[in-house]
Design a protein around this motif. Structure first.
Motif, short mmCIF file in Angstrom:
data_model
loop_
_atom_site.label_atom_id
_atom_site.label_comp_id
_atom_site.label_asym_id
_atom_site.label_seq_id
_atom_site.Cartn_x
_atom_site.Cartn_y
_atom_site.Cartn_z
N ASP A 123 0.84 -1.21 0.00
CA ASP A 123 0.00 0.00 0.00
C ASP A 123 0.87 1.25 0.00
O ASP A 123 0.62 2.20 -0.75
CB ASP A 123 -0.93 0.03 1.21
CG ASP A 123 -2.08 -0.96 1.10
OD1 ASP A 123 -2.37 -1.43 -0.02
OD2 ASP A 123 -2.69 -1.26 2.15
N GLY A 149 2.56 1.79 -3.33
CA GLY A 149 1.60 2.32 -4.31
C GLY A 149 1.37 3.81 -4.13
O GLY A 149 1.35 4.57 -5.10
N ALA A 151 -1.77 -0.57 -5.44
CA ALA A 151 -1.32 -1.35 -4.27
C ALA A 151 -1.45 -2.84 -4.53
O ALA A 151 -0.56 -3.62 -4.18
CB ALA A 151 -2.11 -0.94 -3.03
#
Length: 168
Positions: free
Chosen positions: A13, A16, A49
């Motif tokens: 995450d 990303g 992500a």
């Protein structure tokens, strides 16, 4: 910088979001605004992500990260090795090298490049308009090879750069 570490699925995450931030820092005014604006929405962020999670979990790419002393992500690099490289290219491709603008010029990119491709023969794509990146790759022994092509996502010209230790 605290060192270079292999990314884990738990980093996906953050990686990303970091990718989105670096594209905004580097390409606003170069890449169409609509492309960057769409990349920043929640759906695109989740998709990005998920892609990073898949790359990390599958081992399809070696993904490396580096952080500032306070733990903030300041750099990400990834590389992939093809079992049957196309067009006589080296098997190793540097797929990603993102450095936060505040960490540029501090050696972060050098450390990430060393951790992902070392001194091996390798290739990469770079936007023709990204002069800073082109200077960096030239300094590390890469040179343009072949004709520029248009990146389908952004509409920008990009070049294949290759580093070979000998021959061709």
């Amino acid at each position: 910088m605290t060192g270079v570490d292999r990314a884990t699925a738990a980093d996906a995450d953050e990686v990303g979001r970091f990718q989105t931030r670096c594209w905004e820092q580097t390409y606003r005014g170069i890449v169409p605004d609509a492309f960057l604006d769409a990349a920043g929405d929640d759906g695109a962020s989740r998709t990005r992500a998920a892609r990073w999670a898949g790359r990390i979990a599958s081992g399809a790419r070696t993904v490396m990260t580096t952080r500032s002393v306070d733990g903030t992500l300041v750099g990400v690099a990834s590389a992939a090795r093809a079992s049957a490289p196309a067009d006589g290219l080296p098997a190793l491709e540097l797929c990603t090298l993102y450095v936060d603008q505040d960490a540029q010029g501090t050696g972060v990119a050098d450390a990430l490049l060393a951790a992902t491709v070392g001194d091996e023969d390798a290739h990469l794509l770079v936007f023709t308009s990204n002069e800073r990146a082109r200077r960096f790759y030239r300094r590390h022994g890469f040179a343009p090879e072949g004709e520029p092509a248009v990146d389908p996502g952004t509409g920008l010209d990009e070049e294949r750069w290759v580093r070979r230790s000998g021959g061709r």
